[in-house]
Design a protein around this motif. Structure first.
Motif, PDB file in Angstrom:
ATOM      1  N   GLU A  15       0.826  -1.207   0.000  1.00 41.81           N
ATOM      2  CA  GLU A  15       0.000   0.000   0.000  1.00 41.81           C
ATOM      3  C   GLU A  15       0.860   1.257   0.000  1.00 41.81           C
ATOM      4  N   PHE A  16       1.940   1.247   0.756  1.00 42.31           N
ATOM      5  CA  PHE A  16       2.826   2.409   0.765  1.00 42.31           C
ATOM      6  C   PHE A  16       3.528   2.595  -0.577  1.00 42.31           C
ATOM      7  N   GLN A  17       3.879   1.478  -1.221  1.00 44.04           N
ATOM      8  CA  GLN A  17       4.507   1.578  -2.535  1.00 44.04           C
ATOM      9  C   GLN A  17       3.547   2.178  -3.566  1.00 44.04           C
ATOM     10  N   ARG A  18       2.306   1.678  -3.561  1.00 43.36           N
ATOM     11  CA  ARG A  18       1.332   2.098  -4.567  1.00 43.36           C
ATOM     12  C   ARG A  18       0.817   3.521  -4.342  1.00 43.36           C
ATOM     13  N   ASN A  19       0.804   3.951  -3.086  1.00 44.49           N
ATOM     14  CA  ASN A  19       0.186   5.239  -2.763  1.00 44.49           C
ATOM     15  C   ASN A  19       1.166   6.242  -2.169  1.00 44.49           C
ATOM     16  N   LYS A  20       2.440   6.079  -2.492  1.00 46.06           N
ATOM     17  CA  LYS A  20       3.480   6.928  -1.918  1.00 46.06           C
ATOM     18  C   LYS A  20       3.187   8.415  -2.134  1.00 46.06           C
ATOM     19  N   GLU A  21       2.806   8.798  -3.359  1.00 43.32           N
ATOM     20  CA  GLU A  21       2.556  10.213  -3.650  1.00 43.32           C
ATOM     21  C   GLU A  21       1.359  10.749  -2.875  1.00 43.32           C
ATOM     22  N   ARG A  22       0.315   9.938  -2.755  1.00 44.44           N
ATOM     23  CA  ARG A  22      -0.870  10.362  -1.996  1.00 44.44           C
ATOM     24  C   ARG A  22      -0.531  10.581  -0.532  1.00 44.44           C
ATOM     25  N   PHE A  23       0.212   9.624   0.038  1.00 37.35           N
ATOM     26  CA  PHE A  23       0.556   9.736   1.448  1.00 37.35           C
ATOM     27  C   PHE A  23       1.469  10.937   1.700  1.00 37.35           C
ATOM     28  N   ALA A  24       2.387  11.187   0.768  1.00 39.78           N
ATOM     29  CA  ALA A  24       3.289  12.333   0.893  1.00 39.78           C
ATOM     30  C   ALA A  24       2.493  13.646   0.841  1.00 39.78           C
ATOM     31  N   PHE A  25       1.486  13.681  -0.032  1.00 38.87           N
ATOM     32  CA  PHE A  25       0.646  14.880  -0.147  1.00 38.87           C
ATOM     33  C   PHE A  25      -0.140  15.120   1.148  1.00 38.87           C
ATOM     34  N   LEU A  26      -0.697  14.043   1.710  1.00 35.42           N
ATOM     35  CA  LEU A  26      -1.443  14.162   2.964  1.00 35.42           C
ATOM     36  C   LEU A  26      -0.528  14.599   4.102  1.00 35.42           C
ATOM     37  N   LYS A  27       0.694  14.066   4.122  1.00 36.85           N
ATOM     38  CA  LYS A  27       1.658  14.456   5.152  1.00 36.85           C
ATOM     39  C   LYS A  27       1.977  15.939   5.046  1.00 36.85           C
ATOM     40  N   TRP A  28       2.138  16.402   3.803  1.00 36.14           N
ATOM     41  CA  TRP A  28       2.367  17.839   3.590  1.00 36.14           C
ATOM     42  C   TRP A  28       1.172  18.651   4.096  1.00 36.14           C
ATOM     43  N   GLY A  29      -0.024  18.169   3.798  1.00 34.35           N
ATOM     44  CA  GLY A  29      -1.223  18.883   4.212  1.00 34.35           C
ATOM     45  C   GLY A  29      -1.339  19.014   5.718  1.00 34.35           C
ATOM     46  N   SER A  30      -0.882  17.978   6.455  1.00 35.58           N
ATOM     47  CA  SER A  30      -0.976  18.039   7.914  1.00 35.58           C
ATOM     48  C   SER A  30      -0.094  19.130   8.490  1.00 35.58           C
ATOM     49  N   ASN A  31       0.940  19.504   7.752  1.00 36.42           N
ATOM     50  CA  ASN A  31       1.811  20.591   8.194  1.00 36.42           C
ATOM     51  C   ASN A  31       1.401  21.940   7.615  1.00 36.42           C
ATOM     52  N   ALA A  32       0.757  21.911   6.452  1.00 30.00           N
ATOM     53  CA  ALA A  32       0.389  23.157   5.775  1.00 30.00           C
ATOM     54  C   ALA A  32      -0.862  23.802   6.361  1.00 30.00           C
ATOM     55  N   PHE A  33      -1.782  22.983   6.903  1.00 31.68           N
ATOM     56  CA  PHE A  33      -3.035  23.506   7.449  1.00 31.68           C
ATOM     57  C   PHE A  33      -3.047  23.396   8.970  1.00 31.68           C
ATOM     58  N   GLN A  34      -3.670  24.356   9.598  1.00 32.69           N
ATOM     59  CA  GLN A  34      -3.822  24.304  11.052  1.00 32.69           C
ATOM     60  C   GLN A  34      -4.881  23.262  11.424  1.00 32.69           C
ATOM     61  N   ASN A  35      -4.647  22.566  12.520  1.00 33.20           N
ATOM     62  CA  ASN A  35      -5.626  21.637  13.073  1.00 33.20           C
ATOM     63  C   ASN A  35      -5.998  20.506  12.110  1.00 33.20           C
ATOM     64  N   MET A  36      -5.030  20.058  11.312  1.00 35.22           N
ATOM     65  CA  MET A  36      -5.269  18.919  10.417  1.00 35.22           C
ATOM     66  C   MET A  36      -4.407  17.750  10.874  1.00 35.22           C
ATOM     67  N   LEU A  37      -5.061  16.659  11.229  1.00 30.31           N
ATOM     68  CA  LEU A  37      -4.360  15.458  11.670  1.00 30.31           C
ATOM     69  C   LEU A  37      -4.504  14.377  10.604  1.00 30.31           C
ATOM     70  N   VAL A  38      -3.446  13.623  10.369  1.00 27.92           N
ATOM     71  CA  VAL A  38      -3.480  12.522   9.413  1.00 27.92           C
ATOM     72  C   VAL A  38      -3.222  11.220  10.172  1.00 27.92           C
TER      73      VAL A  38
END
Length: 428
Positions: free
Chosen positions: A4-27
């Motif tokens: 799952e991590f191999q197939r969705n690496k870009e999605r997970f990286a984007f979500l990780k970025w979002g958790s830092n870019a937005f206030q009060n966003m938990l992943v």
């Protein structure tokens, strides 16, 4: 998980970025479990504290079973993706003010009756009353006899009984659960003080205020019987004593495909006790049965292992295959090729017994036409019997050691037995 991590690496990286870019966003990391269970165990605030401003917690989610959080006293329900994402970005969501149905609970569940039996009974009552699109609020002295997990089980099924949500006000049981799941004493104290000050806390040791509802329903918990629901809809309730007759009224075959998942500790540990008793009596799951166990979160694995009961589930083939909606959405894997061929070549109606919340035809597997919702202990019992066409009161489940016939009553745990294991689980 590696795949799952191999197939969705870009999605997970984007979500990780979002958790830092937005206030009060938990992943929440993948593989943690059903989001509703994780919300209950970790994320739910009950009362928000934003720079000293306190206000009640609320949730809108992109899944209909977001309502599970209502068992924690948090107003939550499922909406469309656009509405949920807009709310996440600070936009308001408008709705027509719904009617509120009061559901009064009294009494106490009888020995051997589970939270699943209760929720299937509630589903039939509310569905029959016709409360589509309304809020259902549970109240009454019977509430003090229910655990937080029981309340969450009932709240989780609100889409099945047609309500927007099934709400349980915050009480002492809620506070105990918050402490049990690691919320700090300071946080729990603040929640209680805020809700008491605003008359939103229910204390069953005090005289209860009579509330006014759009309409009212009632149930004495002592009237709830062991039951299942099916073969196609969650509100088609069948009592356990009538199950064999109901099944044969539809057809007559003995082929059964069976899978399991849920998260309520009392019923999960109850199922593990059934497995323990069955193993001690040398019972085995029938060879044509497919078994799997997909709990709501990793917490279930921890208390099953600490209680020493997971090994008995494993012995019967109920190994943990993952966490989440694996089984309910048909991702528990294929069935044995010989069994699949027998179903298709002979046009057989194969059955599922599932401890989930959805049982529409073909949902769990394309080859299963009859699908029954049941408590996890009942799932184990049917797996051992090998058929849904059995009368548990009069017919044996199987033959144990020394050729002795084993009946349902021989493997069914009492409420006291389940409570003992639950108390061990909590202390551990």
């Amino acid at each position: 998980m590696e795949l799952e991590f191999q197939r969705n690496k870009e999605r997970f990286a984007f979500l990780k970025w979002g958790s830092n870019a937005f206030q009060n966003m938990l992943v929440v990391p993948p593989g943690s479990g059903i989001v509703h269970q994780v919300n209950l165990e970790y994320l739910g605030r009950v009362v928000f504290n934003t720079n000293g401003l306190l206000y009640p917690d609320s949730v809108v989610g992109t899944d209909s079973h977001t309502t599970m959080i209502d068992g924690l006293g948090v107003a939550g329900w499922g909406v469309g993706g656009i509405e949920a994402e807009a709310a996440m970005l600070g936009q308001p969501m408008s709705m027509v003010l719904p009617g509120v149905v009061g559901f009064k609970l009294s009494g106490k569940l009888r020995d051997g009756v589970t939270a699943t039996d209760l929720v299937l009974t509630v589903t039939q009552i509310v569905r029959k009353h016709g409360d589509v699109g309304k809020f259902v609020e549970f109240y009454g002295e019977g509430m003090s006899e229910l655990s937080l997990a029981d309340c969450a089980t009932i709240a989780n099924m609100s889409p099945e009984y047609g309500a927007t949500m099934g709400f349980f006000p915050v009480d002492h049981v809620t506070l105990q659960y918050l402490k049990l799941t690691g919320r700090s004493d300071e946080t729990v104290s603040l929640i209680e003080s805020y809700l008491r000050a605003n008359r939103m806390f229910v204390d069953y040791s005090e005289p209860q205020i009579e509330r006014v509802y759009s309409s009212c329903l009632a149930l004495n918990l002592e009237d709830v019987e062991p039951c299942i629901s099916g073969p196609k809809r969650p509100h088609d309730q069948v009592t356990l004593r009538e199950m064999k007759a109901d099944w044969h009224a539809c057809l007559d075959n003995r082929l059964l495909l069976l899978v399991a998942n849920t998260s309520n500790p009392s019923v999960m540990l109850g199922a593990a006790l059934v497995a323990k008793k069955a193993c001690e009596l040398e019972l085995e799951v029938k060879p044509w049965i497919k078994t799997s166990l997909a709990p709501g979160s990793g917490v279930v694995t921890k208390y099953l292992e600490k209680s020493g009961l997971q090994k008995y589930l494993n012995q019967l083939g109920f190994h943990i295959v993952g966490y989440g909606c694996t089984t309910c959405i048909g991702n528990s894997g294929d069935i044995d090729e010989a069994v699949a061929s027998a179903i298709t070549e002979n046009d057989l109606v194969a059955a599922v017994v599932l401890s989930g919340n959805r049982n529409f035809e073909g949902r769990v597997h394309p080859l299963t036409r009859a699908n029954y919702l049941a408590s996890p202990p009942l799932v184990l019992a049917y797996a051992l019997a090998g058929t849904v066409g059995i009368d548990f009161e009069t017919e044996p489940i199987g033959v144990g050691k020394d050729g002795k016939q084993i009946f349902f009553r021989d493997i069914w745990p009492s409420n006291d037995e389940v409570a003992q294991v639950c108390s061990f689980k909590c202390s551990a």
